[in-house]
Write an enzyme that holds these catalytic residues in place. Structure first.
Site, mmCIF file in Angstrom:
data_model
loop_
_atom_site.group_PDB
_atom_site.id
_atom_site.type_symbol
_atom_site.label_atom_id
_atom_site.label_comp_id
_atom_site.label_asym_id
_atom_site.label_seq_id
_atom_site.Cartn_x
_atom_site.Cartn_y
_atom_site.Cartn_z
ATOM 1 N N CYS A 180 -2.954 61.951 39.056
ATOM 2 C CA CYS A 180 -4.070 62.916 39.118
ATOM 3 C C CYS A 180 -4.409 63.441 37.731
ATOM 4 C CB CYS A 180 -3.689 64.065 40.064
ATOM 5 S SG CYS A 180 -4.865 65.424 40.073
ATOM 6 N N CYS A 227 -4.704 67.291 37.475
ATOM 7 C CA CYS A 227 -3.361 67.884 37.560
ATOM 8 C C CYS A 227 -2.703 67.912 36.179
ATOM 9 C CB CYS A 227 -2.485 67.094 38.522
ATOM 10 S SG CYS A 227 -3.092 67.036 40.221
#
Length: 425
Positions: free
Chosen positions: A139, A142
């Site tokens: 991600c 993230c």
């Protein structure tokens, strides 16, 4: 740049003039240029070079601009072709958060898994706020958000807030129990309950505000449990001794004596101890099966002592009264009625183990008659059978019993890990 210069030099070899204008072709390299008398433009691309008022060389991402002052084009000299471009000062790039693949570990920042979630998050949330960062290695947002969270925890946590990070790919069951549908997903947890959350990438200022909100919640809760200021210490100690004696009388069943001692504290001028005394009177009324009186006292606490509602003794009394009111509204009645119904409810469960409503009523009745461990056992069994039943009624009942008993209770300490294991697995 060297390739551009060589290509431009080869093109110049085929230079010619006609009709007052200039044009050239180098068939070997496939370059072509058309030029009028007033301007020129040079652009090195894949196949075409044009001359106009600006010399512009484009090669992949490299671009060089030079502006002509002459109205007629003259072929560039060898010296100009070999001349190095002047160094230009590049603007300083904006510093970005440094992202590393190495996990950050400290007392306030740590990784959690399904195995240690209860210890790291549930247990620690009794005394600290926990920011739960749900992420995955693949991600991109993230990877940008996690360093911001770590930085702001170090700056704004001030020992009140910790950061727990969960890799959702490595802990899919835990992610499912937390209802993680998209990442990055961040929750704030205090006293085993989610207080707030957000989804997606946030700026440093937004993350800081999110952490500060949780920090203030924890700070207020801790301050409420600490001694502040009031009358002289000797007077305070006497009143605290009276409160302790009143609680002992209540626990031993001496309701009338407990009632007198709690009222003695209320007659003093130590306003700091008033919420504790009212909470004690709530428990006395509840034990004496005077639910209406207990409810009125709870209403008084909520109206006049809002800042004290998170104090352990006050929260315990409020939760106990609310449970009793809920039991009465569901037809169980008070303590005496609950004792009479225990046998009937057990028979219903023996006849049909999947009678979830009977098990739920049994858990509440057991709590009202003081069988706290048995009440929690039944509630846990209900949660094992169906966590989502009646809008997660079993989970809410267990948390309310935890509040009523207090985080320092041995029963709560015993059942909290079991609750977490059932709920998150």
């Amino acid at each position: 740049i060297r390739k551009m210069r060589r290509a431009l030099a080869r093109g110049v070899r085929g230079w010619s003039k006609s009709n007052g204008c200039s044009s050239w072709r180098n068939n070997q390299y496939g370059y072509f240029s058309g030029l009028n008398c007033n301007s020129y433009d040079v652009g090195v691309r894949n196949e075409t070079m044009q001359y106009k008022n600006t010399v512009r060389l484009n090669y992949n991402r490299a671009t060089i601009k030079r502006y002509s002052t002459s109205s007629f084009f003259e072929p560039p000299s060898t010296s100009s072709l070999n001349r190095k471009p002047q160094d230009s000062k590049k603007p300083e790039p904006i510093e970005a958060e440094k992202v590393t693949d190495e996990p950050t570990h400290s007392e306030d920042i740590f990784e959690v898994t399904e195995a240690n979630f209860t210890e790291k998050v549930i247990t620690q949330s009794d005394t600290h706020g926990i920011i739960l960062d749900c992420y995955a290695d693949w991600c991109g947002p993230c990877k940008k958000l996690t360093p911001i969270l770590e930085k702001e925890i170090a700056k704004s946590g001030q020992g009140f807030v910790k950061l727990a990070k969960i890799n959702t790919d490595k802990n899919p069951n835990l992610a499912a129990q937390l209802s993680v549908q998209s990442i990055p997903f961040v929750l704030s947890i205090f006293k085993s309950q989610v207080t707030d959350h957000f989804l997606g990438l946030k700026t440093s200022s937004e993350v800081s505000a999110f952490i500060k909100k949780l920090r203030e919640t924890v700070r207020e809760s801790q301050a409420a449990d600490q001694d502040v200021e009031s009358p002289p210490k000797s007077d305070r100690e006497k009143l605290q001794s009276t409160l302790a004696a009143a609680n002992e009388c209540l626990n031993s069943g001496e309701l009338e004596l407990a009632n007198i001692k709690f009222k003695t504290v209320l007659e003093a001028t130590d306003y700091f101890l008033y919420p504790y005394a009212i909470a004690g009177l709530c428990r006395v009324a509840l034990a004496d099966n005077k639910l209406d009186v207990a409810k009125q006292l709870v209403d008084a606490l909520k109206a006049d002592y809002k800042d004290s509602l998170k104090k352990i003794e006050v929260a315990q009394a409020i939760s106990a009264v609310e449970l009793a009111v809920e039991a009465k509204n569901s037809g169980l009645g008070g303590k005496k009625e609950s004792e009479d119904k225990l046998g009937e409810l057990r028979k219903r469960i023996e006849a049909n183990g999947d009678d979830l409503e009977a098990r739920y009523d049994l858990a509440k009745s057991l709590f009202l008659v003081g069988e706290h461990e048995k009440a929690l056992e039944e509630a846990l069994e209900l949660m094992k059978k169906n966590k989502k039943w009646n809008e997660e009624a079993a989970r809410k009942l267990i948390l309310k019993i935890f509040d009523a008993l207090g985080s320092t209770s041995d029963v709560v300490r015993k059942f909290k890990p079991r609750f977490a294991n059932v709920w998150f697995n």
